[in-house]
Design a protein around this motif. Sequence first.
Motif, PDB file in Angstrom:
ATOM      1  N   UNK A  90      39.989  86.486  60.001  1.00 59.92           N
ATOM      2  CA  UNK A  90      40.488  87.576  60.844  1.00 59.92           C
ATOM      3  C   UNK A  90      42.009  87.687  60.828  1.00 59.92           C
ATOM      4  N   UNK A  91      42.661  86.795  60.074  1.00 59.66           N
ATOM      5  CA  UNK A  91      44.112  86.892  59.915  1.00 59.66           C
ATOM      6  C   UNK A  91      44.921  85.905  60.719  1.00 59.66           C
ATOM      7  N   UNK A  92      44.287  85.022  61.466  1.00 61.64           N
ATOM      8  CA  UNK A  92      45.031  84.033  62.236  1.00 61.64           C
ATOM      9  C   UNK A  92      45.513  82.905  61.313  1.00 61.64           C
ATOM     10  N   UNK A  93      46.667  82.305  61.601  1.00 66.77           N
ATOM     11  CA  UNK A  93      47.233  81.277  60.707  1.00 66.77           C
ATOM     12  C   UNK A  93      46.584  79.909  60.890  1.00 66.77           C
ATOM     13  N   UNK A  94      45.310  79.817  60.573  1.00 69.15           N
ATOM     14  CA  UNK A  94      44.565  78.571  60.770  1.00 69.15           C
ATOM     15  C   UNK A  94      43.941  78.067  59.478  1.00 69.15           C
ATOM     16  N   UNK A  95      44.512  78.455  58.353  1.00 66.83           N
ATOM     17  CA  UNK A  95      43.940  78.060  57.076  1.00 66.83           C
ATOM     18  C   UNK A  95      43.958  76.538  56.890  1.00 66.83           C
ATOM     19  N   UNK A  96      45.067  75.901  57.243  1.00 70.22           N
ATOM     20  CA  UNK A  96      45.147  74.446  57.091  1.00 70.22           C
ATOM     21  C   UNK A  96      44.112  73.765  57.970  1.00 70.22           C
ATOM     22  N   UNK A  97      43.907  74.292  59.172  1.00 72.71           N
ATOM     23  CA  UNK A  97      42.906  73.724  60.072  1.00 72.71           C
ATOM     24  C   UNK A  97      41.506  73.900  59.497  1.00 72.71           C
ATOM     25  N   UNK A  98      41.233  75.070  58.932  1.00 74.20           N
ATOM     26  CA  UNK A  98      39.904  75.316  58.366  1.00 74.20           C
ATOM     27  C   UNK A  98      39.612  74.369  57.207  1.00 74.20           C
ATOM     28  N   UNK A  99      40.560  74.255  56.286  1.00 78.15           N
ATOM     29  CA  UNK A  99      40.325  73.460  55.083  1.00 78.15           C
ATOM     30  C   UNK A  99      40.274  71.969  55.378  1.00 78.15           C
ATOM     31  N   UNK A 100      41.169  71.490  56.235  1.00 76.15           N
ATOM     32  CA  UNK A 100      41.264  70.045  56.400  1.00 76.15           C
ATOM     33  C   UNK A 100      40.408  69.507  57.541  1.00 76.15           C
ATOM     34  N   UNK A 101      40.046  70.348  58.510  1.00 76.02           N
ATOM     35  CA  UNK A 101      39.009  69.914  59.450  1.00 76.02           C
ATOM     36  C   UNK A 101      37.704  69.726  58.700  1.00 76.02           C
TER      37      UNK A 101
END
Length: 388
Positions: free
Chosen positions: A278-289
């Motif tokens: 949805x465009x929120x800056x949570x890519x690092x959280x998604x990948x590394x969680x």
Amino acid sequence: MTSPRRPRHPQRQTVPRWITLAIRPLLLGLVALSLLAGIAGGLLRAGVALPAMAHSAWPGHAALAHAALMICGFLGTVIGIERAVAVKLRAAFLAPLASGAGAVFLLLGQFELGAWLIVAAAIVFTAVNVVIVGRQRAAHTWLLLVAAGAWLAGNLLFATNQGVVATLPWWFAFLVMTIAAERLEMTRLMRRRPGAELSLQVVLATLLGGAAWSTLAPTAGGLLYGTALVLLALWLAVFDIARYTVRAHGLSRYMAVCLLGGYAWLAVAGAAWAATALGLPLRDAALHALGLGFIVSMMMGHAPVILPAIARIKLQFGAFFYVPLAMLHLSLLLRLGAGVMGNPLRSTGALLNAAAIALFAATIAGAAVAWRIQHREPDALTTRKTSS
């Protein structure tokens, strides 16, 4: 129907011991190289300076190929070895050899050759899983075959330069579905609730749909993929045997703690994956969680059981195994929390993530040495009594 003339275990005649002894150090070296290079590349991407490598070309290659090194070069090779040992076919070892060699060529900057070697690894690996399904037709073996197909799809997208947005969902689907298949097999040890297997199939079909849709429509595909990860975390929390074995003692409790903590991170990863779409800056959280919180937690939990089987080493389990596990989770909280706030502590968290993995490797080595020391004295005593 199986012909009565067919040997019950033909694989026993196909893998001479000298072959396994010869390739074991090579495979171990490829696994270690992929892991170390993948960690170095990940640290560089997280902003950690590695000055000793400033004048070398391979750190840059490692940073570019970080995901491929960790998922295909390291985990793909480890899973390939485990499957080859299980099926006991000489040709099965070609899969981990090809994925490990592919990682080497990625580090050398030969990205096209490295990528196509990884494709070849997935083709052989898929064929190995076809053999496994032929020997045992069960829900978990079919799921392992589908997971292998997901790895092949991701590798083909990687080799044809379709980008990480299209590739990563398939790569993670391979790992997530492999773990789900192993946990599904374990549920046979307990009384299954009605609809448990069917609901898992629906969730994993949703995951595959999200991976496929991400190629054409990243926003919709990402939402579907993230939703599937959350639903899978809920399924595992409800149906997995770990919620019972966490009340046990020793290794069983440790494995359950690893699994349940991983399931929590899986839910976080799913929510972050959908938010990123949805465009929120949570890519690092998604990948590394997902990659660290879930998959590495699963690796830490299963290693004391899998390593003795595939590496023929025995481990002395102890409470110290909890130290790298706690370090992993705490450092991941630091990394992801700091990352959301834009704090420079994100790189510190990434460095501690790497330290947790290194500490776990040291724990495994120490446990192997401790087992040999503990069992050497009784053996020596028995020998002296026999000789006298």
